[in-house]
Design an enzyme around this catalytic site. Sequence first.
Site, PDB file in Angstrom:
ATOM      1  N   CYS B  44      32.247 129.175   7.598  1.00  0.00           N
ATOM      2  CA  CYS B  44      33.522 129.890   7.561  1.00  0.00           C
ATOM      3  C   CYS B  44      33.335 131.358   7.900  1.00  0.00           C
ATOM      4  O   CYS B  44      32.233 131.814   8.183  1.00  0.00           O
ATOM      5  CB  CYS B  44      34.156 129.764   6.182  1.00  0.00           C
ATOM      6  SG  CYS B  44      33.176 130.578   4.921  1.00  0.00           S
ATOM      7  N   CYS B  47      30.919 133.215   5.721  1.00  0.00           N
ATOM      8  CA  CYS B  47      29.519 132.934   6.052  1.00  0.00           C
ATOM      9  C   CYS B  47      29.069 133.838   7.202  1.00  0.00           C
ATOM     10  O   CYS B  47      27.980 134.411   7.160  1.00  0.00           O
ATOM     11  CB  CYS B  47      29.347 131.480   6.491  1.00  0.00           C
ATOM     12  SG  CYS B  47      29.938 130.297   5.303  1.00  0.00           S
ATOM     13  N   ASP B 446      17.041 101.440   4.712  1.00  0.00           N
ATOM     14  CA  ASP B 446      15.649 101.571   4.332  1.00  0.00           C
ATOM     15  C   ASP B 446      15.664 102.218   2.948  1.00  0.00           C
ATOM     16  O   ASP B 446      16.658 102.832   2.565  1.00  0.00           O
ATOM     17  CB  ASP B 446      14.942 102.465   5.362  1.00  0.00           C
ATOM     18  CG  ASP B 446      13.578 102.902   4.899  1.00  0.00           C
ATOM     19  OD1 ASP B 446      12.822 102.023   4.462  1.00  0.00           O
ATOM     20  OD2 ASP B 446      13.276 104.100   4.967  1.00  0.00           O
ATOM     21  N   ASP B 628      14.592 106.032   8.208  1.00  0.00           N
ATOM     22  CA  ASP B 628      14.000 107.319   8.567  1.00  0.00           C
ATOM     23  C   ASP B 628      12.553 107.239   9.005  1.00  0.00           C
ATOM     24  O   ASP B 628      12.041 108.153   9.623  1.00  0.00           O
ATOM     25  CB  ASP B 628      14.073 108.284   7.382  1.00  0.00           C
ATOM     26  CG  ASP B 628      13.026 107.972   6.332  1.00  0.00           C
ATOM     27  OD1 ASP B 628      12.854 106.778   6.048  1.00  0.00           O
ATOM     28  OD2 ASP B 628      12.389 108.896   5.831  1.00  0.00           O
ATOM     29  N   ASP B 632      10.655 102.046  10.570  1.00  0.00           N
ATOM     30  CA  ASP B 632      12.036 101.616  10.831  1.00  0.00           C
ATOM     31  C   ASP B 632      12.391 101.692  12.305  1.00  0.00           C
ATOM     32  O   ASP B 632      13.454 101.236  12.713  1.00  0.00           O
ATOM     33  CB  ASP B 632      13.026 102.514  10.073  1.00  0.00           C
ATOM     34  CG  ASP B 632      12.791 102.476   8.587  1.00  0.00           C
ATOM     35  OD1 ASP B 632      12.608 101.380   8.060  1.00  0.00           O
ATOM     36  OD2 ASP B 632      12.799 103.551   7.964  1.00  0.00           O
TER      37      ASP B 632
END
Lengths: 53, 730
Positions: B44, B47, B446, B628, B632
Amino acid sequence: MEILSILIPVSLALGAAGLAAFVWALRSRQFEDPKGDAERILNNRWDDRPRPD
Amino acid sequence: MADLTVSGFSACPACDAAPLAQRLADRAEVAQGTLILSLPTAHCATCIADVEAALSGHPGVRHARVNLTLRRVTVDAPGLKADDLIPVLARAGYEAHELDPDALAATTADRQGRDLLMRIGVSGFAMMNIMILSVAVWSGAQDATRDLFHWISGAIALPTVVFAGQPFFRSAWMSLRAGRLGMDVPISLALVLASAISVFETMQSGHHAYFDAAVMLCFFLLIGRYLDHRTRAIARSAAAELTALEVPRATLLADGAERVVPVAALRPGDLIRIRSGARIPADGRIVEGRSEIDRALLTGETLPVPAAPGQMLSAGEVNLTGPLTLRVTAAGRDSSLARLTALVEAAEAARGRYTSLAERASRAYSPSVHLMALCSFAGWMWATGDLRLAVNIAAAVLIVTCPCALGLAVPAVATAASGRLFRRGLLIKDGTALERLAEIDTVVFDKTGTLTLGSPVLVSLDSLPADLRPAARAMAEASAHPLSRALAQALADEPAAALTDVVEHPGCGVAARWGHRTLQLGRAEWLGAGDDEADNPHSATWFAVEGREPVRLDFADALRPGAADCVARLRGAGLSVMVISGDRQAAVADLAGRLGIGAYHAGVDPRGKEAIIADLSAEGRRVLMVGDGLNDTAALARAHASISPASALDAARVASDMVLTGVDLAPVADAVATARCATRRIRENFAISIAYNIVAVPLAVFGMVTPLIAALAMSLSSITVTLNALRLRD
């Protein structure tokens, strides 16, 4: 109809001016961060004087 | 639109997986003075102001500018390093990561995007000017005035079409040379024919000229093209950003000196040193040192494995407690990382190529448009024998059927949907991912690193007597082992006792003296405490104080935030949820129980994971795989759609269609809902453009279309389609 000889060049010139402004904005990278620009307007830090470069 | 499916990523994830560092080997030195930091949490105006103020206030920083679209800050600070600035931002409350400017070079200068914008701008302004003149003609300008207006329109339109139409002409020419009839062929034909006929008609003082239609066509189609490009460019730059976060290097031991070299430069036989906490860059045999190895990314096991000289280690594992010296046995393309190559390639081939809705539409569209234009030309030639009239009508058919709405139908929805998901923390890498995601009926997770964070949390604090806690904290702080760090974190409120003679025994634990008593923290066997690991769902370590009974400390893998919520929402949406893990039965069963997942497979190797996905597909199920690890990767490539978290290995991220940018798992459920919604919008948009063609085409074929009707129909349908797509935004 003589007015056309003024109005048509005027409308073409206005269109060309708009296009030139767009090209300038694009060249100076003003479309790189649309989301940031939308948020920056809410920030009042540089409201009173422009940001010094 | 025809190139919607051409992804900016390597077609083969395995190729990216194998030489972790090939691309980095010959990387140039980082540009002096400019730093690029990633700001994943900035969102925003506050920020932007905070980050820029914090950085500008730091001595040595000349200029800092946040780009919120890319969530990055570019800092001009000669002489400073990212490590100096990241703490500054951390104090201001912002997470920041260093990015490699060279890895991003290709995406920061978005020349293609600006090129498209320029063409949109030129055709837009030309369209407005021509429209002023056209309105005059439509409202009844006669004879010399009309001809004059047509000539001026032509003078604007011809250069515009030549300039703005180039992307279409180029891609039409390419598809013709490849012997295909892409979407851009009828578009180019319509542009050329409309311009040529209008020039001819103007010379003959004809009533109708289609200059406005030609330019308008360029304008709307370029917008679709730009949206498509932009969606992909943002995804690509964010993906490049993930890659830029990892800089694989190895410490080479040569002639008694240590040298840091790119991983790609390693050769079998080299000696490399691996400090504790580092990822192992190449396969090798341990020559010296004892440690523990975290194999979670390769196998999904949560418990570290002890390592001693003589043992083989694989690239991708993480060295935990002690420094190791390794003799490289295989590097780069030969390493075990690369052995997954064949598996991933086979998995991708088995999935087959997905034909997107846009492709299916354009396949039906191009031939039928050409056929219709040709038929109307032939029909009118036969009926009237008037060549000029027949060509005019054929051109009108081409202009009216031109896929303005069709060209916007998919990109507009994709832009809206991917923007919405990006704001929620999900990055779409593949053009057809949304459509595939909308079709799934089974979700496979996973465990380690996906449903859990892969970092342990102490669950049995009560078993530790209060008087031993200060000593336990001091012991825990002496080691970098994940279980020690978890213990130290759990005891962060306790004072730390003063210990002496602290020694870390790699692969075993930590020993120290507390006053006159000996303390040990570590593995059960080392302390002499009996323990059966296999039945316990938790990882455990033991804490022994001389003269007291050893205390068992249990750790559980912390659930990823949003995991429970995500699983519940997916089940609520009628999807079946499943866990497949390489970890032990007890640990997987415990986690599945906590999340209320009934179906799970434990102790599955990478090949087994892929086989389970393949079996599910054979049953006719459409599987979404969320994972991850390297183990996998093949499953991710085999599944109908796939998602991996940002913490995943490069190879897993490349193999998946979408990447979670944050820690939270909840966007996975959002993604499924948004994808279903987006596919519905795409279909609606196709329906709108077909409905418009059903009205307009017969008019054109029977010669009743005037430039006014063409312009109206074209802009109305384009605007309707865009507005329909925008309903997806939040």
